[in-house]
Design a protein around this motif. Structure first.
Motif, PDB file in Angstrom:
ATOM      1  N   VAL A  62     -49.652  13.176  51.999  1.00  0.00           N
ATOM      2  CA  VAL A  62     -50.247  11.869  52.329  1.00  0.00           C
ATOM      3  C   VAL A  62     -50.678  11.843  53.791  1.00  0.00           C
ATOM      4  O   VAL A  62     -51.715  11.277  54.146  1.00  0.00           O
ATOM      5  CB  VAL A  62     -49.248  10.735  52.036  1.00  0.00           C
ATOM      6  CG1 VAL A  62     -49.809   9.394  52.497  1.00  0.00           C
ATOM      7  CG2 VAL A  62     -48.906  10.694  50.553  1.00  0.00           C
ATOM      8  N   ARG A  63     -49.916  12.478  54.630  1.00  0.00           N
ATOM      9  CA  ARG A  63     -50.265  12.519  56.056  1.00  0.00           C
ATOM     10  C   ARG A  63     -51.607  13.214  56.258  1.00  0.00           C
ATOM     11  O   ARG A  63     -52.448  12.744  57.038  1.00  0.00           O
ATOM     12  CB  ARG A  63     -49.170  13.245  56.831  1.00  0.00           C
ATOM     13  CG  ARG A  63     -49.460  13.374  58.315  1.00  0.00           C
ATOM     14  CD  ARG A  63     -48.356  14.124  59.030  1.00  0.00           C
ATOM     15  NE  ARG A  63     -48.666  14.305  60.440  1.00  0.00           N
ATOM     16  CZ  ARG A  63     -47.895  14.965  61.293  1.00  0.00           C
ATOM     17  NH1 ARG A  63     -46.743  15.509  60.869  1.00  0.00           N
ATOM     18  NH2 ARG A  63     -48.244  15.084  62.569  1.00  0.00           N
ATOM     19  N   GLN A  83     -53.993  13.476  54.061  1.00  0.00           N
ATOM     20  CA  GLN A  83     -55.034  12.637  53.470  1.00  0.00           C
ATOM     21  C   GLN A  83     -55.410  11.491  54.406  1.00  0.00           C
ATOM     22  O   GLN A  83     -56.594  11.203  54.603  1.00  0.00           O
ATOM     23  CB  GLN A  83     -54.550  12.088  52.127  1.00  0.00           C
ATOM     24  CG  GLN A  83     -54.318  13.168  51.079  1.00  0.00           C
ATOM     25  CD  GLN A  83     -53.481  12.677  49.910  1.00  0.00           C
ATOM     26  OE1 GLN A  83     -53.260  11.476  49.753  1.00  0.00           O
ATOM     27  NE2 GLN A  83     -53.013  13.604  49.088  1.00  0.00           N
ATOM     28  N   VAL A  84     -54.412  10.840  54.992  1.00  0.00           N
ATOM     29  CA  VAL A  84     -54.678   9.726  55.905  1.00  0.00           C
ATOM     30  C   VAL A  84     -55.411  10.224  57.146  1.00  0.00           C
ATOM     31  O   VAL A  84     -56.358   9.577  57.627  1.00  0.00           O
ATOM     32  CB  VAL A  84     -53.364   9.026  56.284  1.00  0.00           C
ATOM     33  CG1 VAL A  84     -53.606   8.010  57.407  1.00  0.00           C
ATOM     34  CG2 VAL A  84     -52.756   8.332  55.072  1.00  0.00           C
ATOM     35  N   ASP A  90     -59.689   2.304  52.203  1.00  0.00           N
ATOM     36  CA  ASP A  90     -58.237   2.449  52.095  1.00  0.00           C
ATOM     37  C   ASP A  90     -57.887   3.894  52.426  1.00  0.00           C
ATOM     38  O   ASP A  90     -58.065   4.792  51.603  1.00  0.00           O
ATOM     39  CB  ASP A  90     -57.765   2.089  50.690  1.00  0.00           C
ATOM     40  CG  ASP A  90     -56.249   2.173  50.547  1.00  0.00           C
ATOM     41  OD1 ASP A  90     -55.570   2.522  51.541  1.00  0.00           O
ATOM     42  OD2 ASP A  90     -55.747   1.908  49.441  1.00  0.00           O
ATOM     43  N   THR A 114     -55.206   5.392  52.652  1.00  0.00           N
ATOM     44  CA  THR A 114     -54.079   5.969  51.909  1.00  0.00           C
ATOM     45  C   THR A 114     -54.459   6.351  50.479  1.00  0.00           C
ATOM     46  O   THR A 114     -53.631   6.888  49.747  1.00  0.00           O
ATOM     47  CB  THR A 114     -52.908   4.977  51.852  1.00  0.00           C
ATOM     48  OG1 THR A 114     -53.307   3.813  51.116  1.00  0.00           O
ATOM     49  CG2 THR A 114     -52.476   4.585  53.259  1.00  0.00           C
ATOM     50  N   SER A 115     -55.693   6.083  50.082  1.00  0.00           N
ATOM     51  CA  SER A 115     -56.116   6.330  48.708  1.00  0.00           C
ATOM     52  C   SER A 115     -56.672   7.738  48.553  1.00  0.00           C
ATOM     53  O   SER A 115     -57.682   8.096  49.181  1.00  0.00           O
ATOM     54  CB  SER A 115     -57.184   5.307  48.291  1.00  0.00           C
ATOM     55  OG  SER A 115     -57.754   5.654  47.047  1.00  0.00           O
ATOM     56  N   SER A 143     -58.655   1.850  45.215  1.00  0.00           N
ATOM     57  CA  SER A 143     -57.580   1.184  45.970  1.00  0.00           C
ATOM     58  C   SER A 143     -57.197  -0.117  45.267  1.00  0.00           C
ATOM     59  O   SER A 143     -56.190  -0.167  44.572  1.00  0.00           O
ATOM     60  CB  SER A 143     -58.030   0.929  47.419  1.00  0.00           C
ATOM     61  OG  SER A 143     -59.256   0.218  47.454  1.00  0.00           O
TER      62      SER A 143
END
Length: 530
Positions: A49-50, A52-53, A74, A76-77, A233
């Motif tokens: 996730v890191r 991706q963000v 978004d 985080t998506s 999202s």
């Protein structure tokens, strides 16, 4: 519009699908395949996730990337990150398909005189436009639903995938409306295509301005709605109604315009040319250049803008690739070397595909001229078949090479301005762009070979591009053998500026193109016209 004016619509829908089944299938398969490749590959490129963000925030931090692809609302998506290119940029390719189909079954049919022949039968006055809309709408659904399915297969959420597929259907319906209006306003197929392309380009540009500065403008264009839908999202399902409302409004307007003009004419009358042609137009090559000069000018401007944007993205690529896996994948696109140079090589390979489409369009125009009887008029003069065919080939090949040079110079300029070193980039990037020319020549030669067999077979050129793009995008992902991946000529050009110039593959590709052109030349000189 009554049942009488719609008589024969079903028959025309069946006839239209018979004509479009190859073009629509190949175009649709290529779009679906690329969507699947993007959905399936992103999780491996950015495994945490890191990562991706970080990638999403880097995209949003670059105005050039946002202008090209749109923002990620978004960060985080995973779905929004995976569909970054698909959401806006590839929506343009979706729209282009339906403009082509609408023009083909409306304005082209009227210009060729076939619509008038149909009008002398039991076919109703409104049936041609209605059948084109019905068939194209069905094709839009047939692309949108599989796209949603492959996104789910690629690991993305079901609800978001359905919303994304519905968004592509919505873009298709709006493009159908744009094509329908353009076919009523324009008096020729060429003007119709230019008007529709201009409308799509204006909508894309308006969206780019909205996404980078005046944000409310994003809501004024359907390409902005693609982002605002927030498919992956928090889907705004009501945004889909905007596509439907605009499509209905455009189609209603097209029908109203249709009832106010004569068959074969346009609301904007074509300007008559001079009574006497310039002396230089007695030559087939001069005529071909005169016909295609506006197209070359438009393509030159478009490739220059695209190249500058792509070049401006490159200096920021390091921020996009905080994941080591992502760095390795992008580096493999251009061989071993710096990530920036690898990205330039990857960008130039994409430009080569786009430029090949220009050459195919020139060949396709030659086929359309022959089917419409204009080639016969030219050959009734002192112009030989060989000279007429050669002029078309020369414009297609030299035009594609010119566009590669324009693209390379634009990429170098954009990269140099953002990177702070304009002087040293041209000598490296311009030759890298021109190194893609032999692959483009092979594709154009394949289109010419199809044209030499039959004027209506130029669609095979588009099929070749779709096949090669699909192999390049999803071939490795599907584990296809190297011999299959090697069918694409784009895989054999050197990945400059990462790799050194390779003489052998360039010579082989050039020889293949020359052989195909030679066979085309001999075949065209002996076959019957039409």
């Amino acid at each position: 519009m009554t049942s009488g004016t719609l008589a024969g619509t079903t028959l025309l829908v069946r006839h239209s699908w018979r004509r479009d089944r190859v073009l629509a299938s190949l175009w649709g398969l290529a779009l679906v395949a690329v969507a699947y490749a993007s959905a399936a590959a992103t999780s491996s490129l950015y495994p945490t996730v890191r990562d991706q963000v970080a990638a999403a925030e880097a995209i949003n931090a670059s105005p050039a990337i946002v202008a090209l692809y749109g923002p990620i609302l978004d960060v985080t998506s995973l779905g929004e990150l995976a569909m970054t290119k698909m959401t806006v940029l590839y929506s343009v390719f979706v729209a282009a398909l339906f403009v082509v189909l609408l023009r083909r079954h409306t304005r082209v049919e009227e210009e060729s005189g076939r619509a008038e022949l149909l009008g002398g039968t039991a076919i109703g006055r409104d049936a041609p436009l209605a059948s084109a809309v019905v068939e194209s709408s069905a094709i839009a659904v047939a692309i949108g639903l599989p796209t949603a399915a492959v996104n789910v297969a690629g690991g993305l959420p079901l609800a978001g995938s359905l919303a994304f597929g519905a968004g592509w259907i919505g873009i298709g319906l709006v493009a159908i409306g744009i094509g329908a209006v353009a076919s009523q306003v324009s008096a020729s197929a060429r003007t119709c295509g230019a008007a529709a392309a201009g409308a799509i380009g204006a909508a894309y540009l308006l969206r780019a301005v909205g996404d980078t500065s005046v944000h409310w403008l994003s809501w004024a264009t359907p390409f902005g709605w693609s982002t605002q839908l927030r498919a992956y999202s928090d889907p705004r399902w009501w945004v889909l109604a905007l596509y439907a409302v605009l499509a209905v409004a455009l189609l209603t307007g097209a029908q109203a315009l249709r009832s106010r003009r004569d068959l074969g004419s346009g609301l904007v009358a074509a300007r008559p040319g001079p009574a006497d042609a310039a002396p230089g137009l007695t030559d087939a090559l001069a005529l071909a250049l005169r016909v295609h000069t506006p197209t070359i000018a438009v393509w030159s401007a478009a490739t220059a803008v695209l190249g500058a944007v792509l070049g401006a993205i490159v200096p920021n690529v390091g921020d996009l690739l905080d994941s080591e896996a992502a760095r390795e994948v992008v580096a493999r696109l251009g061989g071993d070397g710096a990530v920036e140079r690898a990205l330039i090589a990857a960008e130039l390979s994409i430009v080569a595909i786009a430029v090949s489409c220009f050459g195919i369009a020139v060949i396709a125009h030659g086929g359309a001229d022959e089917q419409a009887g204009r080639t016969e008029l030219v050959l009734a003069t002192g112009t030989s078949r060989a000279r007429s065919f050669g002029a078309t080939l020369l414009v297609a090949l030299t035009g594609a090479t010119w566009l590669l040079a324009v693209s390379g110079a634009a990429v170098a300029l954009g990269y140099g301005i953002v990177g702070g070193d304009v002087g040293d980039t041209f000598g490296e990037i311009l030759p890298a762009a021109l190194a893609q020319a032999p692959a483009a020549w092979v594709v154009v030669a394949l289109a010419a070979l199809a044209f030499s067999v039959r004027a209506s077979w130029t669609v095979a050129g588009w099929g070749a591009v779709a096949l090669f793009v699909t192999l390049g995008q999803v071939g490795e992902l599907l584990g296809l053998p190297a011999v299959v991946l090697g069918l694409s000529p784009y895989t054999h050009t050197p990945s400059m500026p990462v790799e050194a110039f390779a003489v052998v593959p360039e010579m082989v590709l050039t020889a293949i193109a020359a052989a195909l052109l030679g066979v085309s030349w001999m075949r065209y000189r002996t076959r019957d016209l039409g």
